[in-house]
Design an enzyme around this catalytic site. Structure first.
Site, PDB file in Angstrom:
ATOM      1  N   ASN A  62       0.838  -1.199   0.000  1.00 14.42           N
ATOM      2  CA  ASN A  62       0.000   0.000   0.000  1.00 14.42           C
ATOM      3  C   ASN A  62       0.879   1.258   0.000  1.00 14.42           C
ATOM      4  O   ASN A  62       0.760   2.130   0.869  1.00 14.42           O
ATOM      5  CB  ASN A  62      -0.953   0.000   1.194  1.00 14.42           C
TER       6      ASN A  62
ATOM      7  N   HIS B  29      -8.770   3.579   8.007  1.00 10.75           N
ATOM      8  CA  HIS B  29      -9.206   2.267   7.537  1.00 10.75           C
ATOM      9  C   HIS B  29     -10.658   1.960   7.919  1.00 10.75           C
ATOM     10  O   HIS B  29     -11.351   1.273   7.164  1.00 10.75           O
ATOM     11  CB  HIS B  29      -8.297   1.167   8.088  1.00 10.75           C
TER      12      HIS B  29
END
Length: 495
Positions: A318, A349
């Site tokens: 990521n 998140h």
């Protein structure tokens, strides 16, 4: 999920059409912005229904905040609003509609849009309010020195190439792509000197796209055949915990978490291929003259699977989110930047408790891994044979630590997460604390050069690579800013 895959495949075809028939040499930036935005909103509407209005609302209100607040404080207000709006949407989705479901939901694209809103707000603040001498080299090169129009803003946030799965890109890179600006290429001459040239290049992305689609196919095949046979939930199965030995349990922990990764490989690699097919993502040529199409790539699979340190894993996983966390949080944190960065990552998140358990555990693991690396590694790098043994041991330790850390991220809830950790007697938590008590850890000194030398697990390597290999930064409309941008870019390339 089916809608998501269908929309991404449609976006891939649209990207080929966009590059072929709406190339920057054939049409104006205005048309390219309009088409990219409308296609993006159409895909969002098809995939998520009227929930797609959240994308427009979040972007529209953020733009209004930018206009009325002014460049001095808009980055703070945009950050709070965008992250708060995302969090409210995540809370309603998780605790009102479908707790624990992995179905594709509208909060996923909002996570990317939140990154873009906050990144651009900080870049405008850096470019239009802060002094050049107060900026780091990366902030100086990314700084935006004029306010985007509403169309440019919506196009950046909601274009069809990245609205569903990203990845995050800088505003200047996106505008450079849309407007067909020249790339700045660095070519080494035979005598070793560097000659910076400006060329209008249009390299073909076909080979890169084909390679990435092959990776997508293999990842999807692996996910559909292997992943379901190795569920992460089996790690907390009562019978398995009671009968399996410790080596067997740790081996299953590793393979079950490794099997959970291909779905991310598929989604991120497909998103990267879509951008490449549209002509976006080119970052120059390597020393052999081969084109590089990983300007906005989100992962490097080989380095992930063979990482020999916690840092190496996070450097290659990521990637764009790691850079976003560094630029909007770590570099600007007033205290405990590592802890603040992990907390921001958890909030971004979502609101599942498992996310917070994972990232709080990640703080311990990161600090412990950094302490071990700083105090021990130099003893094992002199001899190739010794270093090979060291790399094997650290690979095993890294994979075990990563798997141990991310189990709550998959299990989501508190009870199963604590069931897993208690079955392991919190062994790696205790080991990390002991490491931090035994080994000295360099302190981060804010506001000095030492601050840049002691960065988090993802920061220095990714930032250096971003500066070295980023090929397209758009310039502003006035000639002074353009010359300044070229000078900044050339110095970064030389470094």
């Amino acid at each position: 999920q089916v809608n998501f895959v269908v929309c991404q495949l449609f976006a891939l075809l649209a990207a080929v059409w966009f590059r072929t028939y709406l190339h920057s040499s054939k049409t104006s930036p205005f048309i390219r912005h309009v088409v990219a935005t409308l296609l993006g909103l159409y895909l969002a509407l098809f995939c998520f229904g009227w929930y797609a209005l959240h994308f427009v609302i979040q972007s529209g209100i953020s733009y209004y905040i930018m206009i009325i607040i002014g460049v001095e404080n808009m980055h703070k207000y945009c950050f709070v609003f965008a992250l708060g709006y995302l969090t409210v949407c995540q809370i309603t989705r998780v605790y009102i509609f479908d707790y624990g479901q992995y179905s594709a939901d509208f909060s996923g694209p909002m996570m990317i849009i939140t990154q873009k809103i906050t990144s651009l707000a900080f870049e405008i603040h850096d470019g239009m309010f802060r002094k050049n001498e107060d900026l780091t080299p990366s902030q100086r090169c990314l700084a935006v020195r004029r306010m985007p129009s509403l169309l440019e803003y919506l196009s950046y946030n909601c274009n069809f190439m990245g609205i569903l799965a990203g990845p995050l890109c800088s505003y200047k890179d996106y505008i450079t792509f849309i407007e067909g600006r020249s790339y700045q290429l660095q070519q080494s001459e035979a005598n070793g000197k560097e000659d910076t040239k400006y060329e209008q290049t249009d390299p073909s992305p076909n080979i890169a796209v084909a390679q990435k689609l092959l990776i997508c196919g293999l990842s999807l095949l692996f996910h559909m055949t292997i992943t379901k046979t190795l569920p992460v939930e089996y790690n907390i199965d009562d019978n398995f915990r009671a009968t399996a030995s410790w080596p067997v349990r740790f081996f299953y922990l590793y393979v079950s978490l490794m099997a959970a990764r291909p779905k991310y490989y598929f989604a991120w690699t497909l998103a990267d291929a879509i951008n490449n097919a549209a002509g976006f993502g080119f970052r120059g040529y390597d020393k052999n003259g081969v084109t590089r199409w990983d300007l906005i790539s989100n992962l490097r699979i080989q380095q992930i699977e063979f990482s020999t340190s916690f840092k190496m894993f996070l450097d290659n996983w990521n990637i764009q989110t790691a850079l976003w966390l560094k630029r909007v949080c770590y570099e600007r944190a007033t205290f405990s930047p590592t802890i603040q960065t992990f907390i921001l990552s958890a909030i971004w998140h979502g609101v599942y408790p498992g996310y917070y358990l994972t990232f709080l555990t990640g703080v311990l693991m990161t600090l412990a891994a950094r302490a071990i690396r700083n105090n021990i590694r130099h003893y094992f790098v002199e001899s190739p044979a010794v270093k090979l043994c060291y790399d094997i041991v650290t690979w095993m330790a890294t994979q075990a630590a990563i798997s141990y850390t991310v189990v709550p991220f998959v299990l989501l809830s508190v009870k199963p997460s604590f069931t897993f950790y208690s079955s392991c007697y919190f062994c790696l938590h205790i080991a990390s604390i002991l490491v931090l008590l035994v080994f000295p850890l360099k302190r981060t000194q804010k506001g000095s050069k030492k601050h840049e030398n002691v960065q988090p697990v993802w920061s220095r390597k990714l930032e250096e690579e971003s500066l070295l290999q980023r090929n397209s930064y758009s310039t502003t409309n006035n000639s002074f800013s353009q010359k300044q941008e070229i000078t900044c870019r050339y110095q970064a390339l030389k470094q």
